[in-house]
Design a protein around this motif. Structure first.
Motif, PDB file in Angstrom:
ATOM      1  N   ASP A   1      -1.232   0.646  -6.337  1.00 33.87           N
ATOM      2  CA  ASP A   1      -0.771   0.580  -4.951  1.00 33.87           C
ATOM      3  C   ASP A   1       0.506  -0.217  -4.741  1.00 33.87           C
ATOM      4  O   ASP A   1       1.064  -0.187  -3.655  1.00 33.87           O
ATOM      5  N   THR A   2       1.008  -0.890  -5.760  1.00 39.85           N
ATOM      6  CA  THR A   2       2.288  -1.585  -5.634  1.00 39.85           C
ATOM      7  C   THR A   2       3.449  -0.758  -6.177  1.00 39.85           C
ATOM      8  O   THR A   2       4.576  -1.245  -6.268  1.00 39.85           O
ATOM      9  N   ALA A   3       3.180   0.489  -6.529  1.00 39.98           N
ATOM     10  CA  ALA A   3       4.224   1.368  -7.054  1.00 39.98           C
ATOM     11  C   ALA A   3       5.270   1.665  -5.987  1.00 39.98           C
ATOM     12  O   ALA A   3       4.968   1.666  -4.794  1.00 39.98           O
ATOM     13  N   GLU A   4       6.502   1.908  -6.436  1.00 36.22           N
ATOM     14  CA  GLU A   4       7.535   2.393  -5.510  1.00 36.22           C
ATOM     15  C   GLU A   4       7.176   3.797  -5.053  1.00 36.22           C
ATOM     16  O   GLU A   4       7.336   4.145  -3.899  1.00 36.22           O
ATOM     17  N   TRP A   5       6.712   4.602  -6.015  1.00 32.29           N
ATOM     18  CA  TRP A   5       6.254   5.945  -5.707  1.00 32.29           C
ATOM     19  C   TRP A   5       5.244   6.378  -6.764  1.00 32.29           C
ATOM     20  O   TRP A   5       5.185   5.814  -7.853  1.00 32.29           O
ATOM     21  N   ALA A   6       4.425   7.351  -6.389  1.00 31.80           N
ATOM     22  CA  ALA A   6       3.394   7.836  -7.298  1.00 31.80           C
ATOM     23  C   ALA A   6       3.095   9.300  -6.997  1.00 31.80           C
ATOM     24  O   ALA A   6       3.291   9.769  -5.874  1.00 31.80           O
ATOM     25  N   LEU A   7       2.627   9.988  -8.013  1.00 31.16           N
ATOM     26  CA  LEU A   7       2.247  11.394  -7.889  1.00 31.16           C
ATOM     27  C   LEU A   7       0.839  11.581  -8.409  1.00 31.16           C
ATOM     28  O   LEU A   7       0.455  10.956  -9.399  1.00 31.16           O
ATOM     29  N   VAL A   8       0.075  12.435  -7.761  1.00 26.51           N
ATOM     30  CA  VAL A   8      -1.215  12.878  -8.285  1.00 26.51           C
ATOM     31  C   VAL A   8      -1.027  14.331  -8.692  1.00 26.51           C
ATOM     32  O   VAL A   8      -0.475  15.132  -7.933  1.00 26.51           O
TER      33      VAL A   8
ATOM     34  N   MET B   1       0.835  -1.183   0.000  1.00 24.83           N
ATOM     35  CA  MET B   1       0.000   0.000   0.000  1.00 24.83           C
ATOM     36  C   MET B   1       0.878   1.245   0.000  1.00 24.83           C
ATOM     37  O   MET B   1       1.953   1.266   0.602  1.00 24.83           O
ATOM     38  N   LEU B   2       0.419   2.260  -0.667  1.00 25.71           N
ATOM     39  CA  LEU B   2       1.137   3.519  -0.711  1.00 25.71           C
ATOM     40  C   LEU B   2       0.717   4.396   0.458  1.00 25.71           C
ATOM     41  O   LEU B   2      -0.444   4.385   0.864  1.00 25.71           O
ATOM     42  N   GLU B   3       1.674   5.169   0.970  1.00 20.99           N
ATOM     43  CA  GLU B   3       1.354   6.153   1.997  1.00 20.99           C
ATOM     44  C   GLU B   3       1.661   7.531   1.447  1.00 20.99           C
ATOM     45  O   GLU B   3       2.603   7.714   0.672  1.00 20.99           O
ATOM     46  N   ARG B   4       0.845   8.483   1.842  1.00 26.30           N
ATOM     47  CA  ARG B   4       1.040   9.845   1.367  1.00 26.30           C
ATOM     48  C   ARG B   4       2.210  10.477   2.116  1.00 26.30           C
ATOM     49  O   ARG B   4       2.350  10.308   3.323  1.00 26.30           O
TER      50      ARG B   4
ATOM     51  N   ILE C   1       1.037  19.798 -18.318  1.00 23.83           N
ATOM     52  CA  ILE C   1       1.772  20.213 -17.132  1.00 23.83           C
ATOM     53  C   ILE C   1       0.801  20.137 -15.962  1.00 23.83           C
ATOM     54  O   ILE C   1      -0.250  20.784 -15.977  1.00 23.83           O
ATOM     55  N   GLY C   2       1.157  19.309 -14.973  1.00 24.61           N
ATOM     56  CA  GLY C   2       0.296  19.142 -13.812  1.00 24.61           C
ATOM     57  C   GLY C   2       1.003  19.555 -12.534  1.00 24.61           C
ATOM     58  O   GLY C   2       2.192  19.258 -12.347  1.00 24.61           O
ATOM     59  N   GLN C   3       0.275  20.223 -11.669  1.00 27.63           N
ATOM     60  CA  GLN C   3       0.804  20.546 -10.342  1.00 27.63           C
ATOM     61  C   GLN C   3       0.804  19.282  -9.503  1.00 27.63           C
ATOM     62  O   GLN C   3      -0.198  18.581  -9.426  1.00 27.63           O
ATOM     63  N   VAL C   4       1.918  18.973  -8.883  1.00 23.25           N
ATOM     64  CA  VAL C   4       1.977  17.821  -7.991  1.00 23.25           C
ATOM     65  C   VAL C   4       1.211  18.205  -6.725  1.00 23.25           C
ATOM     66  O   VAL C   4       1.664  19.066  -5.963  1.00 23.25           O
ATOM     67  N   VAL C   5       0.048  17.588  -6.532  1.00 25.75           N
ATOM     68  CA  VAL C   5      -0.785  17.900  -5.368  1.00 25.75           C
ATOM     69  C   VAL C   5      -0.688  16.838  -4.284  1.00 25.75           C
ATOM     70  O   VAL C   5      -1.028  17.095  -3.134  1.00 25.75           O
ATOM     71  N   GLU C   6      -0.231  15.647  -4.658  1.00 25.00           N
ATOM     72  CA  GLU C   6      -0.021  14.568  -3.693  1.00 25.00           C
ATOM     73  C   GLU C   6       1.148  13.715  -4.155  1.00 25.00           C
ATOM     74  O   GLU C   6       1.330  13.502  -5.358  1.00 25.00           O
ATOM     75  N   ALA C   7       1.901  13.221  -3.189  1.00 28.27           N
ATOM     76  CA  ALA C   7       2.996  12.292  -3.469  1.00 28.27           C
ATOM     77  C   ALA C   7       2.836  11.093  -2.556  1.00 28.27           C
ATOM     78  O   ALA C   7       2.393  11.227  -1.413  1.00 28.27           O
ATOM     79  N   TYR C   8       3.205   9.923  -3.081  1.00 30.73           N
ATOM     80  CA  TYR C   8       3.072   8.668  -2.337  1.00 30.73           C
ATOM     81  C   TYR C   8       4.341   7.854  -2.501  1.00 30.73           C
ATOM     82  O   TYR C   8       5.014   7.937  -3.518  1.00 30.73           O
ATOM     83  N   ARG C   9       4.611   7.038  -1.522  1.00 29.41           N
ATOM     84  CA  ARG C   9       5.679   6.048  -1.626  1.00 29.41           C
ATOM     85  C   ARG C   9       5.208   4.789  -0.896  1.00 29.41           C
ATOM     86  O   ARG C   9       4.269   4.824  -0.103  1.00 29.41           O
ATOM     87  N   GLN C  10       5.914   3.710  -1.163  1.00 28.69           N
ATOM     88  CA  GLN C  10       5.567   2.440  -0.543  1.00 28.69           C
ATOM     89  C   GLN C  10       5.720   2.555   0.971  1.00 28.69           C
ATOM     90  O   GLN C  10       6.714   3.116   1.441  1.00 28.69           O
ATOM     91  N   LYS C  11       4.739   2.055   1.702  1.00 28.95           N
ATOM     92  CA  LYS C  11       4.801   2.096   3.164  1.00 28.95           C
ATOM     93  C   LYS C  11       6.007   1.323   3.660  1.00 28.95           C
ATOM     94  O   LYS C  11       6.325   0.254   3.135  1.00 28.95           O
ATOM     95  N   THR C  12       6.645   1.885   4.655  1.00 33.30           N
ATOM     96  CA  THR C  12       7.748   1.171   5.306  1.00 33.30           C
ATOM     97  C   THR C  12       7.230   0.628   6.621  1.00 33.30           C
ATOM     98  O   THR C  12       6.502   1.301   7.343  1.00 33.30           O
ATOM     99  N   GLU C  13       7.588  -0.598   6.899  1.00 34.05           N
ATOM    100  CA  GLU C  13       7.090  -1.260   8.124  1.00 34.05           C
ATOM    101  C   GLU C  13       7.796  -0.755   9.348  1.00 34.05           C
ATOM    102  O   GLU C  13       8.870  -0.350   9.397  1.00 34.05           O
TER     103      GLU C  13
END
Length: 170
Positions: free
Chosen positions: A118-125, A2-5, A158-170
């Protein structure tokens, strides 16, 4: 998985090795329907003093319609062990198959109900700020023309990065 913001400035990204090697998965849509495509061209940085992500989509692509009709898009970068899914999304059209189902992608949703893998290393909205078609009139170096032998010219988003996510660390 799961990704966390996270704060966008907390992501440590090696964009030159991602785009052109691993590549990203561009998504547009919402909780009702989403489209995904592989992108090898992307830019991350600041435009107009705003954190931005720039992607390029040809009008022939199935995802193009959703890029046009939705206010937000996402960019997800999968780990290299899932590179086969990135390749699959790059050689198959959503007109012919359900790539999200075929790749067994589980989705999360960000701002504007924008889908992320949700299995991405990182993601941007990203929220669209500016759209413009590229054209041969703007070319100043003939190497650019090699990308345009058969299909149409890309549209730049061109999109404004409004959210960033990365893989949750345990």
């Amino acid at each position: 998985m799961m990704l966390e913001r996270v704060a966008a400035d907390k992501l440590q990204l090696d964009v030159f090795s991602v785009f052109g090697t691993n590549n990203g998965l561009l998504m547009a849509g919402d909780t009702d329907d989403a489209r995904v495509m592989t992108v090898g061209w992307a830019n991350l940085g600041r435009t107009w003093n705003i954190p931005t992500c720039i992607v390029y989509v040809r009008p022939e692509r199935y995802t193009y319609e959703y890029m046009e009709t939705h206010e937000y898009f996402s960019l997800s970068v999968l780990p290299m062990k899932q590179h086969d899914k990135v390749i699959y999304c790059g050689i198959h059209s959503g007109r012919d198959t359900d790539k999200i189902k075929d790749c067994d992608f589980s989705l999360q949703y960000g701002m504007g109900d924008t889908p992320l893998i949700d299995t991405a290393e990182w993601a941007l909205v990203c929220k669209k700020l500016y759209v413009q078609d590229l054209s041969p009139q703007g070319v100043t170096d003939s190497r650019v023309l090699r990308s345009y032998t058969q299909e149409g010219w890309h549209r730049m988003y061109i999109g404004q990065v409004v959210e960033a996510y990365r893989q949750k660390t345990e």
